[in-house]
Motif scaffolding. Sequence first.
Motif, PDB file in Angstrom:
ATOM      1  N   GLU A  85       0.936  -1.136  -0.026  1.00 27.44           N
ATOM      2  CA  GLU A  85       0.056  -0.110   0.190  1.00 27.44           C
ATOM      3  C   GLU A  85       0.702   1.464   0.159  1.00 27.44           C
ATOM      4  O   GLU A  85       0.598   2.158  -0.667  1.00 27.44           O
ATOM      5  CB  GLU A  85      -0.943   0.131   1.131  1.00 27.44           C
ATOM      6  N   PRO A  86       1.996   1.292   0.813  1.00 25.04           N
ATOM      7  CA  PRO A  86       2.662   2.748   0.495  1.00 25.04           C
ATOM      8  C   PRO A  86       3.273   2.864  -0.501  1.00 25.04           C
ATOM      9  O   PRO A  86       3.152   3.830  -0.871  1.00 25.04           O
ATOM     10  CB  PRO A  86       3.832   2.324   1.787  1.00 25.04           C
ATOM     11  N   ALA A  88       1.971   1.524  -3.505  1.00 23.63           N
ATOM     12  CA  ALA A  88       0.736   1.892  -4.359  1.00 23.63           C
ATOM     13  C   ALA A  88       0.330   3.330  -4.157  1.00 23.63           C
ATOM     14  O   ALA A  88       0.180   4.082  -5.478  1.00 23.63           O
ATOM     15  CB  ALA A  88      -0.266   1.176  -4.299  1.00 23.63           C
ATOM     16  N   THR A  89       0.511   3.816  -3.048  1.00 21.25           N
ATOM     17  CA  THR A  89       0.151   5.186  -2.890  1.00 21.25           C
ATOM     18  C   THR A  89       1.066   6.231  -3.415  1.00 21.25           C
ATOM     19  O   THR A  89       0.382   7.306  -3.998  1.00 21.25           O
ATOM     20  CB  THR A  89      -0.157   5.415  -1.124  1.00 21.25           C
ATOM     21  N   ALA A  90       2.358   6.073  -3.382  1.00 24.48           N
ATOM     22  CA  ALA A  90       3.503   6.860  -3.904  1.00 24.48           C
ATOM     23  C   ALA A  90       3.368   6.744  -5.338  1.00 24.48           C
ATOM     24  O   ALA A  90       3.627   7.758  -6.085  1.00 24.48           O
ATOM     25  CB  ALA A  90       4.884   6.396  -3.397  1.00 24.48           C
ATOM     26  N   TRP A  91       2.952   5.569  -5.754  1.00 30.03           N
ATOM     27  CA  TRP A  91       2.886   5.509  -7.285  1.00 30.03           C
ATOM     28  C   TRP A  91       1.636   6.200  -7.870  1.00 30.03           C
ATOM     29  O   TRP A  91       1.979   7.009  -8.838  1.00 30.03           O
ATOM     30  CB  TRP A  91       2.867   3.824  -7.614  1.00 30.03           C
ATOM     31  N   ALA A  92       0.854   6.215  -7.387  1.00 35.04           N
ATOM     32  CA  ALA A  92      -0.291   6.884  -7.561  1.00 35.04           C
ATOM     33  C   ALA A  92      -0.405   8.321  -7.605  1.00 35.04           C
ATOM     34  O   ALA A  92      -0.802   9.184  -8.385  1.00 35.04           O
ATOM     35  CB  ALA A  92      -1.669   6.506  -6.712  1.00 35.04           C
ATOM     36  N   ALA A  93       0.492   8.730  -6.574  1.00 36.12           N
ATOM     37  CA  ALA A  93       0.657  10.213  -6.580  1.00 36.12           C
ATOM     38  C   ALA A  93       1.620  10.967  -7.581  1.00 36.12           C
ATOM     39  O   ALA A  93       1.523  11.770  -8.035  1.00 36.12           O
ATOM     40  CB  ALA A  93       1.225  10.731  -5.011  1.00 36.12           C
ATOM     41  N   SER A 124      -6.396  -2.701  -5.477  1.00 36.24           N
ATOM     42  CA  SER A 124      -6.352  -1.484  -4.728  1.00 36.24           C
ATOM     43  C   SER A 124      -6.672  -0.414  -5.500  1.00 36.24           C
ATOM     44  O   SER A 124      -6.336  -0.405  -6.740  1.00 36.24           O
ATOM     45  CB  SER A 124      -4.956  -1.480  -4.136  1.00 36.24           C
ATOM     46  N   ARG A 125      -7.445   0.708  -5.192  1.00 35.12           N
ATOM     47  CA  ARG A 125      -7.693   1.731  -5.905  1.00 35.12           C
ATOM     48  C   ARG A 125      -7.262   2.861  -5.271  1.00 35.12           C
ATOM     49  O   ARG A 125      -6.803   3.177  -4.334  1.00 35.12           O
ATOM     50  CB  ARG A 125      -9.383   2.021  -5.789  1.00 35.12           C
TER      51      ARG A 125
END
Length: 125
Positions: A85-86, A88-93, A124-125
């Motif tokens: 998740e960390p 994926a969150t950084a990648w999405a940002a 994950s979204r």
Amino acid sequence: SKREFSVRYRAPMTLLDVLFEIQRAQDASLAFRFFCRAGLCGTCTVRHNGAPVLACQTAVAADSRIRIDPLGGLPVIRDLVVDLEPFATAWAAAVRRSTPTGVRRRPSFCCLQYSGSRTSYRRSR
């Protein structure tokens, strides 16, 4: 916790093959991730003797002693499974920052987690 296993070598053998053999013959509860088995998705990334590698692409030599650890820098969920998740969150940002104004893109992140005889797919979204 540190656990040691001995695996019978069968050429050619990758780290992922070693993990499957351990899970099949010695510890059915061993948890690790894999998906494509072709070195494309990166979900099987672990540390091999301290270096990050793709388990599906890393050959194992006969009569070798190896150490396999979870990928560093991410929280460990269980055994070799880390919380992505960390990442994926950084990648999405990063995708949001690099997408031109007015263009709507919704990044997605997929992974397959294999644990024992259960396979679960999480998007994950």
